[in-house]
Design a protein around this motif. Structure first.
Motif, PDB file in Angstrom:
ATOM      1  N   ILE A  56       0.916  -1.185  -0.078  1.00 53.15           N
ATOM      2  CA  ILE A  56      -0.042   0.053   0.051  1.00 53.15           C
ATOM      3  C   ILE A  56       0.959   1.277   0.029  1.00 53.15           C
ATOM      4  O   ILE A  56       0.549   2.171  -0.731  1.00 53.15           O
ATOM      5  CB  ILE A  56      -1.149  -0.339   1.242  1.00 53.15           C
ATOM      6  CG1 ILE A  56      -2.074  -1.028   1.142  1.00 53.15           C
ATOM      7  CG2 ILE A  56      -1.775   1.448   1.398  1.00 53.15           C
ATOM      8  CD1 ILE A  56      -2.846  -1.264   2.268  1.00 53.15           C
ATOM      9  N   PHE A  57       2.039   1.499   0.901  1.00 51.20           N
ATOM     10  CA  PHE A  57       2.537   2.645   1.000  1.00 51.20           C
ATOM     11  C   PHE A  57       3.750   2.554   0.164  1.00 51.20           C
ATOM     12  O   PHE A  57       4.406   3.660   0.204  1.00 51.20           O
ATOM     13  CB  PHE A  57       3.154   2.742   2.452  1.00 51.20           C
ATOM     14  CG  PHE A  57       1.822   2.942   3.633  1.00 51.20           C
ATOM     15  CD1 PHE A  57       1.406   4.281   3.479  1.00 51.20           C
ATOM     16  CD2 PHE A  57       1.330   2.057   4.336  1.00 51.20           C
ATOM     17  CE1 PHE A  57       0.351   4.448   4.259  1.00 51.20           C
ATOM     18  CE2 PHE A  57      -0.052   2.176   4.851  1.00 51.20           C
ATOM     19  CZ  PHE A  57      -0.550   3.489   4.971  1.00 51.20           C
ATOM     20  N   VAL A  58       4.286   1.243  -0.366  1.00 49.82           N
ATOM     21  CA  VAL A  58       5.590   1.627  -1.019  1.00 49.82           C
ATOM     22  C   VAL A  58       5.191   1.409  -2.521  1.00 49.82           C
ATOM     23  O   VAL A  58       4.776   2.234  -3.220  1.00 49.82           O
ATOM     24  CB  VAL A  58       6.533   0.484  -0.627  1.00 49.82           C
ATOM     25  CG1 VAL A  58       7.712   0.618  -1.550  1.00 49.82           C
ATOM     26  CG2 VAL A  58       7.021   0.950   0.817  1.00 49.82           C
ATOM     27  N   ASP A  59       4.919   0.070  -3.052  1.00 48.74           N
ATOM     28  CA  ASP A  59       4.505  -0.367  -4.209  1.00 48.74           C
ATOM     29  C   ASP A  59       4.433  -1.708  -4.261  1.00 48.74           C
ATOM     30  O   ASP A  59       5.178  -2.572  -3.802  1.00 48.74           O
ATOM     31  CB  ASP A  59       5.357   0.198  -5.624  1.00 48.74           C
ATOM     32  CG  ASP A  59       6.512  -0.280  -5.558  1.00 48.74           C
ATOM     33  OD1 ASP A  59       6.865  -1.582  -5.920  1.00 48.74           O
ATOM     34  OD2 ASP A  59       7.563   0.073  -5.265  1.00 48.74           O
ATOM     35  N   LEU A  60       3.565  -2.349  -5.116  1.00 55.60           N
ATOM     36  CA  LEU A  60       3.279  -3.923  -5.218  1.00 55.60           C
ATOM     37  C   LEU A  60       4.477  -4.551  -5.464  1.00 55.60           C
ATOM     38  O   LEU A  60       4.886  -5.671  -5.044  1.00 55.60           O
ATOM     39  CB  LEU A  60       2.003  -4.004  -6.022  1.00 55.60           C
ATOM     40  CG  LEU A  60       1.572  -5.465  -6.279  1.00 55.60           C
ATOM     41  CD1 LEU A  60       1.270  -6.141  -4.851  1.00 55.60           C
ATOM     42  CD2 LEU A  60       0.546  -5.767  -7.189  1.00 55.60           C
ATOM     43  N   GLU A  61       5.480  -4.167  -6.522  1.00 52.61           N
ATOM     44  CA  GLU A  61       6.388  -5.028  -7.058  1.00 52.61           C
ATOM     45  C   GLU A  61       7.403  -5.285  -5.853  1.00 52.61           C
ATOM     46  O   GLU A  61       8.178  -6.325  -5.686  1.00 52.61           O
ATOM     47  CB  GLU A  61       7.096  -4.223  -8.365  1.00 52.61           C
ATOM     48  CG  GLU A  61       8.127  -5.049  -9.031  1.00 52.61           C
ATOM     49  CD  GLU A  61       8.754  -4.379 -10.108  1.00 52.61           C
ATOM     50  OE1 GLU A  61       9.540  -3.304  -9.933  1.00 52.61           O
ATOM     51  OE2 GLU A  61       8.608  -4.609 -11.212  1.00 52.61           O
ATOM     52  N   THR A  62       7.664  -4.034  -5.239  1.00 50.79           N
ATOM     53  CA  THR A  62       8.632  -4.291  -4.211  1.00 50.79           C
ATOM     54  C   THR A  62       8.322  -4.939  -3.258  1.00 50.79           C
ATOM     55  O   THR A  62       9.194  -5.849  -2.551  1.00 50.79           O
ATOM     56  CB  THR A  62       8.815  -2.733  -3.500  1.00 50.79           C
ATOM     57  OG1 THR A  62       9.467  -1.797  -4.556  1.00 50.79           O
ATOM     58  CG2 THR A  62      10.039  -2.857  -2.557  1.00 50.79           C
ATOM     59  N   ALA A  63       6.979  -4.994  -2.860  1.00 49.49           N
ATOM     60  CA  ALA A  63       6.431  -6.019  -1.747  1.00 49.49           C
ATOM     61  C   ALA A  63       6.539  -7.493  -2.086  1.00 49.49           C
ATOM     62  O   ALA A  63       6.895  -8.296  -1.588  1.00 49.49           O
ATOM     63  CB  ALA A  63       4.914  -5.567  -1.561  1.00 49.49           C
TER      64      ALA A  63
END
Length: 301
Positions: free
Chosen positions: A179-186
């Motif tokens: 939610i707060f960073v981005d989906l790919e990084t997660a």
């Protein structure tokens, strides 16, 4: 005089064992701190990836706040250290404090050049080095990621197991990251977590996982001899009482064989048991660790 001499010898042995254990623990913790530092500085930090657990929370907060990672590592793990002093021991808390402060200092002062820019390699090898660091620290009787301490505390007060709590904790962490960073990084960070967790398991348990084996057979004496002399492993004979079928009444006083072997040895044992008694009832179950006896000792223990 004899008792006094034995007491002196015993004290000397205890002292030698204690000192050697402390040296090994210190060495494991130092290796763990160095490995975790390489994983953080050489892979994860330069590329904005993170891990699960308390370390993952520290890395995520470092991305979302202006606070330095070294400070966050200490602040996030501090409650877990205090909890560990109550749940485990004061000695455990002291070792963990030293390990966490050592990691924080290395992250702050030691510069490690970015090793690769490939995201897949970053996720896998960053997790490998970080997991190695966590695993070696645990082998030294400390933690640099205190999530398991909290998980043990929660499991004692609820129906959740340690594994269940860690899974729920990390799922929530990765959702926040998405939610707060981005989906790919997660998603890449989840791969980092899986790599780290498998490495921790490998460092702690090794390739040769121990298995407890219980054998029920009418040819228990022959099987006992085979395990003792052919395989060179210790056997414990347990008395039991059958509870089902005609044989339970015919043979009320049975014997159950119990031994501990490594996973790499179990196939050979099963083959040898099959040769003696193809109808033998064999139960296998994993054992975390053992000490003493006639088992194969792991090199790092």
């Amino acid at each position: 005089m004899v008792k006094r001499l034995l007491k002196i010898q015993d004290n000397a042995i205890v002292k030698r064992i204690t000192i050697w254990r402390q040296i090994k623990d210190g060495l494991f913790i130092a290796i763990g701190v160095v490995m975790a530092s390489i994983g953080l500085k050489g892979f994860l930090l330069p590329n904005g990836f993170f891990d699960g657990g308390a370390m993952g929370m520290s890395l995520l907060l470092e991305m979302l706040t202006p606070v330095n990672l070294s400070v966050l590592i200490i602040l996030v793990n501090l409650p877990f250290i205090l909890l560990g002093a109550k749940q485990v021991s004061v000695q455990f808390a002291i070792k963990s404090t030293i390990a966490i402060f050592g990691l924080a200092l290395m992250v702050h002062f030691i510069e490690v050049p970015a090793i690769t820019a490939d995201k897949l390699l970053i996720a896998v090898f960053g997790g490998f080095f970080l997991g190695s660091g966590i695993g070696f620290a645990i082998r030294g009787g400390a933690v640099i990621d205190g999530t398991e301490v909290l998980a043990i505390s929660v499991s004692r007060k609820s129906s959740l197991t340690v594994g269940d709590f860690i899974t729920v904790f990390n799922v929530c962490l990765f959702i926040v990251a998405a939610i707060f960073v981005d989906l790919e990084t997660a998603m890449y960070s989840m791969l980092t977590y899986f790599s780290a967790s498998k490495t921790v398991d490998f460092i702690i348990n090794g390739v040769e996982e121990y298995l407890g084996v219980m054998i029920m057979s009418s040819h228990n004496e022959e099987i006992k001899q085979m395990i003792s002399f052919d395989l060179g492993r210790g056997v414990t004979v347990l008395k039991s009482d059958g509870g089902y079928g005609d044989k339970a009444n015919q043979l009320p006083d049975r014997k159950v064989l119990f031994c501990v072997i490594t996973r790499l040895e179990v196939t050979k044992m099963l083959v040898e048991i099959e040769k003696i008694d193809s109808k033998a009832f064999v139960i296998q179950y994993p054992i975390k660790d053992t000490k003493g006896g006639m088992i194969k000792k792991r090199p790092l223990h």
